[in-house]
Design a protein around this motif. Structure first.
Motif, PDB file in Angstrom:
ATOM      1  N   ALA A  28       0.833  -1.205   0.000  1.00  0.00           N
ATOM      2  CA  ALA A  28       0.000   0.000   0.000  1.00  0.00           C
ATOM      3  C   ALA A  28       0.870   1.259   0.000  1.00  0.00           C
ATOM      4  O   ALA A  28       2.089   1.204   0.209  1.00  0.00           O
ATOM      5  CB  ALA A  28      -0.898  -0.001   1.243  1.00  0.00           C
ATOM      6  N   PHE A  29       0.248   2.382  -0.174  1.00  0.00           N
ATOM      7  CA  PHE A  29       0.849   3.715  -0.107  1.00  0.00           C
ATOM      8  C   PHE A  29       0.634   4.292   1.291  1.00  0.00           C
ATOM      9  O   PHE A  29      -0.516   4.239   1.791  1.00  0.00           O
ATOM     10  CB  PHE A  29       0.165   4.625  -1.133  1.00  0.00           C
ATOM     11  CG  PHE A  29       0.500   6.091  -1.000  1.00  0.00           C
ATOM     12  CD1 PHE A  29       1.577   6.635  -1.681  1.00  0.00           C
ATOM     13  CD2 PHE A  29      -0.272   6.935  -0.204  1.00  0.00           C
ATOM     14  CE1 PHE A  29       1.876   7.987  -1.561  1.00  0.00           C
ATOM     15  CE2 PHE A  29       0.030   8.285  -0.088  1.00  0.00           C
ATOM     16  CZ  PHE A  29       1.098   8.804  -0.767  1.00  0.00           C
ATOM     17  N   LEU A  95      -2.753  -4.530  -1.858  1.00  0.00           N
ATOM     18  CA  LEU A  95      -3.568  -3.827  -0.866  1.00  0.00           C
ATOM     19  C   LEU A  95      -3.596  -2.355  -1.250  1.00  0.00           C
ATOM     20  O   LEU A  95      -2.541  -1.718  -1.392  1.00  0.00           O
ATOM     21  CB  LEU A  95      -3.006  -4.033   0.543  1.00  0.00           C
ATOM     22  CG  LEU A  95      -3.979  -3.647   1.667  1.00  0.00           C
ATOM     23  CD1 LEU A  95      -3.886  -4.603   2.859  1.00  0.00           C
ATOM     24  CD2 LEU A  95      -3.776  -2.212   2.128  1.00  0.00           C
ATOM     25  N   SER A  96      -4.775  -1.839  -1.451  1.00  0.00           N
ATOM     26  CA  SER A  96      -5.017  -0.436  -1.793  1.00  0.00           C
ATOM     27  C   SER A  96      -4.233  -0.016  -3.031  1.00  0.00           C
ATOM     28  O   SER A  96      -4.539  -0.497  -4.114  1.00  0.00           O
ATOM     29  CB  SER A  96      -4.727   0.447  -0.577  1.00  0.00           C
ATOM     30  OG  SER A  96      -5.364   1.683  -0.781  1.00  0.00           O
ATOM     31  N   MET A  97      -3.170   0.802  -2.912  1.00  0.00           N
ATOM     32  CA  MET A  97      -2.415   1.155  -4.113  1.00  0.00           C
ATOM     33  C   MET A  97      -1.913  -0.107  -4.806  1.00  0.00           C
ATOM     34  O   MET A  97      -1.876  -0.171  -6.045  1.00  0.00           O
ATOM     35  CB  MET A  97      -1.248   2.080  -3.769  1.00  0.00           C
ATOM     36  CG  MET A  97      -0.415   2.475  -4.967  1.00  0.00           C
ATOM     37  SD  MET A  97       0.924   3.631  -4.596  1.00  0.00           S
ATOM     38  CE  MET A  97       2.135   2.538  -3.840  1.00  0.00           C
ATOM     39  N   TYR A 100      -4.418  -1.238  -7.140  1.00  0.00           N
ATOM     40  CA  TYR A 100      -4.462  -0.482  -8.408  1.00  0.00           C
ATOM     41  C   TYR A 100      -3.430  -1.058  -9.382  1.00  0.00           C
ATOM     42  O   TYR A 100      -3.677  -1.180 -10.581  1.00  0.00           O
ATOM     43  CB  TYR A 100      -4.142   1.008  -8.189  1.00  0.00           C
ATOM     44  CG  TYR A 100      -4.925   1.732  -7.106  1.00  0.00           C
ATOM     45  CD1 TYR A 100      -6.177   1.291  -6.699  1.00  0.00           C
ATOM     46  CD2 TYR A 100      -4.407   2.884  -6.497  1.00  0.00           C
ATOM     47  CE1 TYR A 100      -6.883   1.970  -5.706  1.00  0.00           C
ATOM     48  CE2 TYR A 100      -5.109   3.572  -5.513  1.00  0.00           C
ATOM     49  CZ  TYR A 100      -6.335   3.104  -5.115  1.00  0.00           C
ATOM     50  OH  TYR A 100      -7.024   3.771  -4.136  1.00  0.00           O
ATOM     51  N   ARG A 133      -7.341  16.586  -3.188  1.00  0.00           N
ATOM     52  CA  ARG A 133      -6.639  16.231  -1.945  1.00  0.00           C
ATOM     53  C   ARG A 133      -5.206  15.786  -2.251  1.00  0.00           C
ATOM     54  O   ARG A 133      -4.258  16.174  -1.575  1.00  0.00           O
ATOM     55  CB  ARG A 133      -7.384  15.102  -1.227  1.00  0.00           C
ATOM     56  CG  ARG A 133      -6.885  14.861   0.185  1.00  0.00           C
ATOM     57  CD  ARG A 133      -7.471  13.588   0.769  1.00  0.00           C
ATOM     58  NE  ARG A 133      -6.884  12.411   0.174  1.00  0.00           N
ATOM     59  CZ  ARG A 133      -7.528  11.278  -0.109  1.00  0.00           C
ATOM     60  NH1 ARG A 133      -8.821  11.166   0.131  1.00  0.00           N
ATOM     61  NH2 ARG A 133      -6.920  10.249  -0.643  1.00  0.00           N
ATOM     62  N   ARG A 134      -5.045  15.010  -3.302  1.00  0.00           N
ATOM     63  CA  ARG A 134      -3.693  14.549  -3.653  1.00  0.00           C
ATOM     64  C   ARG A 134      -2.831  15.735  -4.105  1.00  0.00           C
ATOM     65  O   ARG A 134      -1.626  15.782  -3.805  1.00  0.00           O
ATOM     66  CB  ARG A 134      -3.763  13.476  -4.742  1.00  0.00           C
ATOM     67  CG  ARG A 134      -4.499  12.200  -4.324  1.00  0.00           C
ATOM     68  CD  ARG A 134      -4.065  11.050  -5.198  1.00  0.00           C
ATOM     69  NE  ARG A 134      -5.005   9.928  -5.253  1.00  0.00           N
ATOM     70  CZ  ARG A 134      -5.093   8.958  -4.353  1.00  0.00           C
ATOM     71  NH1 ARG A 134      -4.346   8.993  -3.274  1.00  0.00           N
ATOM     72  NH2 ARG A 134      -5.951   7.959  -4.520  1.00  0.00           N
ATOM     73  N   MET A 153      -1.937   9.934   7.432  1.00  0.00           N
ATOM     74  CA  MET A 153      -2.254   8.576   6.960  1.00  0.00           C
ATOM     75  C   MET A 153      -2.450   7.626   8.145  1.00  0.00           C
ATOM     76  O   MET A 153      -3.361   6.794   8.125  1.00  0.00           O
ATOM     77  CB  MET A 153      -1.128   8.037   6.048  1.00  0.00           C
ATOM     78  CG  MET A 153      -0.872   8.828   4.792  1.00  0.00           C
ATOM     79  SD  MET A 153      -2.257   8.895   3.639  1.00  0.00           S
ATOM     80  CE  MET A 153      -2.225   7.298   2.882  1.00  0.00           C
ATOM     81  N   LEU A 157      -5.913   5.618   8.103  1.00  0.00           N
ATOM     82  CA  LEU A 157      -5.910   4.243   7.585  1.00  0.00           C
ATOM     83  C   LEU A 157      -6.286   3.201   8.630  1.00  0.00           C
ATOM     84  O   LEU A 157      -6.882   2.170   8.307  1.00  0.00           O
ATOM     85  CB  LEU A 157      -4.542   3.889   6.979  1.00  0.00           C
ATOM     86  CG  LEU A 157      -4.041   4.769   5.824  1.00  0.00           C
ATOM     87  CD1 LEU A 157      -2.837   4.120   5.149  1.00  0.00           C
ATOM     88  CD2 LEU A 157      -5.114   5.043   4.785  1.00  0.00           C
ATOM     89  N   MET A 192      -1.422   7.680  -8.826  1.00  0.00           N
ATOM     90  CA  MET A 192      -2.791   7.308  -8.403  1.00  0.00           C
ATOM     91  C   MET A 192      -3.816   8.260  -9.004  1.00  0.00           C
ATOM     92  O   MET A 192      -4.906   7.842  -9.408  1.00  0.00           O
ATOM     93  CB  MET A 192      -2.877   7.264  -6.875  1.00  0.00           C
ATOM     94  CG  MET A 192      -2.089   6.101  -6.287  1.00  0.00           C
ATOM     95  SD  MET A 192      -2.430   5.803  -4.532  1.00  0.00           S
ATOM     96  CE  MET A 192      -1.505   7.112  -3.751  1.00  0.00           C
ATOM     97  N   HIS A 245      -8.174   0.039   7.187  1.00  0.00           N
ATOM     98  CA  HIS A 245      -7.713  -0.049   5.800  1.00  0.00           C
ATOM     99  C   HIS A 245      -6.509  -0.986   5.652  1.00  0.00           C
ATOM    100  O   HIS A 245      -6.325  -1.588   4.608  1.00  0.00           O
ATOM    101  CB  HIS A 245      -7.357   1.369   5.353  1.00  0.00           C
ATOM    102  CG  HIS A 245      -7.002   1.525   3.920  1.00  0.00           C
ATOM    103  ND1 HIS A 245      -7.892   1.278   2.902  1.00  0.00           N
ATOM    104  CD2 HIS A 245      -5.844   1.933   3.319  1.00  0.00           C
ATOM    105  CE1 HIS A 245      -7.297   1.535   1.733  1.00  0.00           C
ATOM    106  NE2 HIS A 245      -6.055   1.922   1.970  1.00  0.00           N
TER     107      HIS A 245
HETATM  108  C1  MLT Z   1      -3.187   3.089   0.093  1.00  0.00           C
HETATM  109  O1  MLT Z   1      -3.407   2.577   1.201  1.00  0.00           O
HETATM  110  O2  MLT Z   1      -2.443   2.542  -0.729  1.00  0.00           O
HETATM  111  C2  MLT Z   1      -3.824   4.414  -0.217  1.00  0.00           C
HETATM  112  O3  MLT Z   1      -4.833   4.683   0.721  1.00  0.00           O
HETATM  113  C3  MLT Z   1      -4.347   4.431  -1.613  1.00  0.00           C
HETATM  114  C4  MLT Z   1      -4.983   5.728  -2.000  1.00  0.00           C
HETATM  115  O4  MLT Z   1      -4.609   6.795  -1.471  1.00  0.00           O
HETATM  116  O5  MLT Z   1      -5.865   5.720  -2.892  1.00  0.00           O
END
Ligand code: MLT
Length: 266
Positions: A28-29, A95-97, A100, A133-134, A153, A157, A192, A245
């Motif tokens: 994850a990020f 997980l999350s990122m 993706y 937000r990013r 975070m 999270l 992202m 998360h």
């Molecule tokens: C993550 O946990 O990787 C992030 O929450 C991903 C995101 O910011 O979309």
């Protein structure tokens, strides 16, 4: 820890354990491959596990141009790493990122994916609010470094229960995030923001899929996970009680149990 140079990027990774199918886990990020320690302990006696640090996290340097960082580029690096290790179709978990990146891997390199584990992630692209937000986070990290972002975070999270009652997990998550570099964070945020919408591909997925979500995941809540699982033919949905998360870190035993049960039935 090992290093493989893929398309000019020195990718740090762990390749541990034995057994088939191999399992590729994508972090994850803004964490790094160390977030999978409990999964390695629980699963590496039965499965080979390949864990890369994505660019800018852990031991992998950020890409030279943060503005040109993409989720598809991350996926290409993972596919390149798998090819360099002679790893054929794998169970790809993100997980999350990391999720993706797993979607991108399935779209761009379908031959590498035998099954998918989508943990605390979402298929949809960023909304305008999230992009804004990013943008702000990129400005903040550019001006002040990553400390403020890491604290935000940690707050967002983890579940309330984890934050109130499990200080060692909070510290661990914080420590895993403190490894990130400003350039890596700015690059990953850019990636992202610009990632493709994976919703249209859900109904076309033809590999076994496990969707896992923490009961109290705020950023990718259970209703989002349920809708994603509904849209993927045959997907299995598992909710991890009490977790936020970072379900694999907050409730590793429950997470490992659902993962192992999925793997043994493949
Ligand atoms: C993550 O946990 O990787 C992030 O929450 C991903 C995101 O910011 O979309």
């Amino acid at each position: 820890m090992a290093v493989a140079t893929i398309s000019g990027t020195a990718v740090h990774y762990v390749d541990v354990g034995r057994g088939s199918p191999p399992l590729v886990l994508l972090h994850a990020f803004p964490l790094h491959l160390g977030m999978w320690d409990e999964q390695v302990v629980a699963l590496s006696s039965r499965w080979r596990m390949i864990l890369p640090d994505l660019p800018g996290f852990g031991g992998t340097e950020p890409l030279a141009d943060p503005g040109a960082t993409t989720i598809d580029g991350f996926a290409d690096l993972v596919a390149g790493l798998m090819a360099s290790l002679g790893v054929g179709p794998a169970v790809v978990g993100g997980l999350s990122m990391g999720g993706y990146v797993a979607f991108s891997l399935l779209r761009r390199h379908p031959e590498t994916v035998a099954a998918l584990v989508l943990a605390d992630t979402r298929a949809g692209a960023d909304t305008p609010e999230v992009i804004e937000r990013r943008n702000n986070q990129q400005r903040q990290v550019g001006e002040e470094g990553t400390d403020g972002l890491v604290e935000t975070m940690v707050g967002n999270l983890l579940s309330d229960d984890t934050k109130a009652n499990r200080p060692e997990v909070v510290e661990r998550a914080r420590a895993l995030m403190h490894g990130c570099s400003p350039a890596g964070v700015i690059g990953a945020l850019e990636a992202m923001k610009n990632r493709a919408d994976a919703v249209p591909m859900l109904e076309q997925v033809r590999v076994p899929v496990l969707v896992v979500v923490g009961e109290h995941d705020g950023p990718s809540p259970p209703d989002v996970a349920a809708a994603m699982a509904d849209a993927i033919p045959g997907a299995r949905l598992e909710v991890v009680p009490g977790a936020g998360h970072l379900s694999s870190l907050e409730a590793p035993d429950a997470f490992n149990q659902v993962l192992e049960s999925f793997l043994t039935r493949l």
